[in-house]
Design an enzyme around this catalytic site. Structure first.
Site, PDB file in Angstrom:
ATOM      1  N   THR A   1      21.742  50.216  39.865  1.00  0.00           N
ATOM      2  CA  THR A   1      21.073  49.007  40.191  1.00  0.00           C
ATOM      3  C   THR A   1      22.001  47.893  39.981  1.00  0.00           C
ATOM      4  O   THR A   1      22.484  47.623  38.979  1.00  0.00           O
ATOM      5  CB  THR A   1      19.888  48.712  39.421  1.00  0.00           C
ATOM      6  OG1 THR A   1      19.311  47.509  40.128  1.00  0.00           O
ATOM      7  CG2 THR A   1      19.990  48.437  38.032  1.00  0.00           C
TER       8      THR A   1
ATOM      9  N   LYS B   1      16.149  38.537  46.424  1.00  0.00           N
ATOM     10  CA  LYS B   1      16.098  39.695  47.080  1.00  0.00           C
ATOM     11  C   LYS B   1      15.965  39.543  48.577  1.00  0.00           C
ATOM     12  O   LYS B   1      15.051  39.072  49.188  1.00  0.00           O
ATOM     13  CB  LYS B   1      14.932  40.234  46.318  1.00  0.00           C
ATOM     14  CG  LYS B   1      14.409  41.705  46.275  1.00  0.00           C
ATOM     15  CD  LYS B   1      13.258  41.946  45.419  1.00  0.00           C
ATOM     16  CE  LYS B   1      13.392  43.706  45.257  1.00  0.00           C
ATOM     17  NZ  LYS B   1      12.243  44.190  44.294  1.00  0.00           N
TER      18      LYS B   1
ATOM     19  N   GLU C   1      14.630  50.988  37.787  1.00  0.00           N
ATOM     20  CA  GLU C   1      14.305  51.081  36.200  1.00  0.00           C
ATOM     21  C   GLU C   1      12.792  51.826  35.932  1.00  0.00           C
ATOM     22  O   GLU C   1      12.505  52.208  34.956  1.00  0.00           O
ATOM     23  CB  GLU C   1      14.419  49.892  35.331  1.00  0.00           C
ATOM     24  CG  GLU C   1      15.685  49.371  35.303  1.00  0.00           C
ATOM     25  CD  GLU C   1      16.404  48.487  36.233  1.00  0.00           C
ATOM     26  OE1 GLU C   1      17.055  47.681  35.785  1.00  0.00           O
ATOM     27  OE2 GLU C   1      15.694  48.273  37.283  1.00  0.00           O
TER      28      GLU C   1
ATOM     29  N   TRP D   1      19.347  43.521  46.159  1.00  0.00           N
ATOM     30  CA  TRP D   1      19.298  42.490  45.424  1.00  0.00           C
ATOM     31  C   TRP D   1      20.705  41.665  45.509  1.00  0.00           C
ATOM     32  O   TRP D   1      21.712  42.505  45.941  1.00  0.00           O
ATOM     33  CB  TRP D   1      19.529  43.012  43.696  1.00  0.00           C
ATOM     34  CG  TRP D   1      17.946  43.218  43.160  1.00  0.00           C
ATOM     35  CD1 TRP D   1      17.755  44.800  43.069  1.00  0.00           C
ATOM     36  CD2 TRP D   1      17.021  42.607  42.908  1.00  0.00           C
ATOM     37  NE1 TRP D   1      16.477  44.848  42.549  1.00  0.00           N
ATOM     38  CE2 TRP D   1      16.054  43.601  42.427  1.00  0.00           C
ATOM     39  CE3 TRP D   1      16.727  41.375  42.743  1.00  0.00           C
ATOM     40  CZ2 TRP D   1      14.759  43.236  41.923  1.00  0.00           C
ATOM     41  CZ3 TRP D   1      15.450  40.990  42.349  1.00  0.00           C
ATOM     42  CH2 TRP D   1      14.629  41.977  41.783  1.00  0.00           C
TER      43      TRP D   1
END
Length: 536
Positions: A180, A433, A325, A438
């Site tokens: 990420t 976003k 996550e 992101w």
């Protein structure tokens, strides 16, 4: 009877009890190929066997750079269920970001689609750990000339044994890995165990969850490199649903024709995909009569889109929230029995929020001191989450990613009501976003400040009709300098992915500072948050 929860049990079930069910795949050249769960299962076993023959050790990471297609699905199970780790890579990253991630993961094998050959060829000299490069297709003379020792997916299958057995694995062993970005510093890896993926498949697919059934035809438009396509490949195998893999052609008209041709009943993707689909339906005149539901996540769902799908096409949009996550399903917007008596407007407004957690997930709000806040639908706080498929620590890091009492801080500011319905109000770390991806404001600011004509800069998320949010940089010029906006934007090229380049650079005399000397981004959003809108 006790049996380990492993992903091999999912594909074994699909292969044995849903073997004739179609798996449809749009290939890189636009052609359509038809397979089945029986063939996918057999080829996944061949992949496992072939990796054994190559000497790839148990637990080794094997990366993929690929679209949503049949071969990628085979790799999901052939690698992970075979005792190794399926590491999906985002092809939208810059070469430097890819090199960092591949080296950090210490990947030993890199599988890639033909369309990414030019990118991979440039990466090869910089990768320290990759021993085998595999083009996902038949033998290709041009590709072989670009990468020494290149292997080919279809030939690799021929060396594998379709009758090989899935290994008896510890259910806590790793099966998949995603990285990420969006936080400060380097991307972080989130590694998923067999247990967490199976529990995510079960908990996330309840009637009030994704509710995928064997009678469904499911089209995951969300990329397989984006948090395992939200778990759809695993869930579809568990229930034996027909899968339609759209490949690289994700424009609205292509998706509309694919939905009509394959009678898709459920599709999943980010809002920008569905904006394109609405345009594609209008331009083609196609009525998606088979399509009953779409699941929307990655960024906020525009209320106007929800109404248009429901009122014009009879399609129910289901809002969901999650992150890398969280594997990713954290909430899904399904109504309760009591909501059946709500007037239509109130019910529609409720459907606009991010929904409520399924079994397996728990949410709470806390204040800055860590004290839990009430779930009254009004009080805003920092959103924290825990559960069976929530991250405990990042890959390669010994320290925990959790609070002292065992919760993961999402970085979002939100409200919760008594029924658990979640509304994301803001992002505490000011991350942008855009279209479900992101963008780090810190990275954008550091690049701007590196320009010799810029003294200081702040990046904010500006509202955007198509992408939900896009980056805008407020820049303070060096005294006496008169920088050009296009020159500053061009300065970003090659330093970040093209889609991360700010849409606007606006020059200001000074940035508003708070008492601690930090830039007051809330104030900047008030002033410049609408500059990309038509009236901005």
């Amino acid at each position: 009877m006790w049996q380990a929860l492993t992903t091999g049990s999912l594909i074994a079930h699909a292969e044995k009890y849903h073997g004739d069910t179609d798996v449809v795949s749009v290939e890189g050249d636009g052609s359509l190929s038809r397979s089945s769960w029986r063939e996918v299962g057999a080829n996944a076993r061949r992949i496992k066997s072939a990796l054994d023959r190559l000497g790839v050790a148990a637990g080794a990471r094997c990366a993929t750079i690929a679209w949503n297609n049949r071969r990628h699905l085979e790799l999901y199970f052939g690698i992970g269920s075979g005792g190794r780790v399926t590491h999906t890579m985002n092809p939208r990253l810059t070469p430097d970001q890819m090199i960092y991630i591949l080296d950090h993961a210490a990947d030993e094998v890199l599988f890639f689609d033909r369309s990414f050959l030019p990118v991979v060829a440039k990466l090869v000299p910089h990768l320290r750990s990759v021993r085998h490069f595999v083009l996902m297709g038949p033998r290709d003379a041009e590709a072989a000339g670009l990468i020494t020792g290149l292997l080919f997916h279809d030939e690799l299958l021929e060396t594998g044994d379709p009758a090989t057995e899935w290994p008896d694995l510890d259910e806590t062993a790793p099966a998949a890995l995603c990285y990420t970005s969006g936080t400060t510093g380097h991307p972080k890896g989130v590694q998923y165990s067999h247990r967490s993926l199976v529990l995510h498949s079960l908990g996330g697919n309840q009637p009030d969850g994704l509710a995928i059934a064997a009678r469904d035809t499911v089209m995951p438009v969300v990329p397989m490199f984006h948090v395992n396509a939200w778990g759809v490949p695993y869930i579809a195998a568990a229930v034996g649903a027909k899968l339609v893999m759209p490949g690289p052609k994700l424009d609205g008209e292509s998706l509309a024709r694919l939905i009509e041709a394959e009678q898709v009943t459920l599709a999943l993707g980010v809002p920008t995909i569905w904006m394109g689909l609405l345009a594609g339906l209008k331009s083609t005149g196609i009525k998606p009569v088979s399509l009953k539901r779409t699941v929307v996540g990655g960024s906020a769902l525009p209320p106007s889109m929800l109404r248009e799908f429901r009122e014009t096409y009879g399609v129910d949009l289901i809002h969901a929230w999650g992150m890398t996550e969280t594997s990713p399903l954290g909430t899904l917007n399904q109504l309760l029995q009591k909501h059946g008596t709500l007037e239509e407007g109130a019910r529609h407004r409720l459907r606009e929020c991010q929904g409520r957690p399924p079994w397996g997930v728990d949410l709470r709000l806390v204040d800055e001191a860590g004290h839990e806040l009430p779930r009254d639908g009004k009080t805003q706080g920092e959103l924290q989450i825990r559960g069976h498929w929530i991250v405990e620590s990042y890959f390669g890091q010994e320290e925990t990613a959790l609070t002292l009492d065992g919760w993961f801080d999402t970085g979002d500011v939100a409200t919760l009501d008594a029924d658990g319905y979640l509304v994301i109000r803001d992002r505490s770390k000011d991350i942008i976003k855009s279209g479900g991806e992101w963008i780090s404001t810190v990275e954008l600011e550091n690049i701007a400040i590196a320009h010799p004509q810029i003294a200081n800069a702040a990046a904010i998320a500006a509202r955007h009709l198509k992408w939900d949010e896009r980056p805008v940089v407020l820049a303070v010029p060096v005294a006496g300098e008169t920088p050009d906006e296009q020159d500053i934007r061009a300065f970003y090229e090659g330093k970040v992915a093209h889609w991360q380049v700010p849409d606007r650079v606006i020059f200001v005399e000074a940035l508003p500072l708070g008492a601690t000397g930090k830039v007051m981004k809330a104030k900047l959003r008030e002033l410049y948050g609408d500059v990309l809108l038509p009236e901005g």
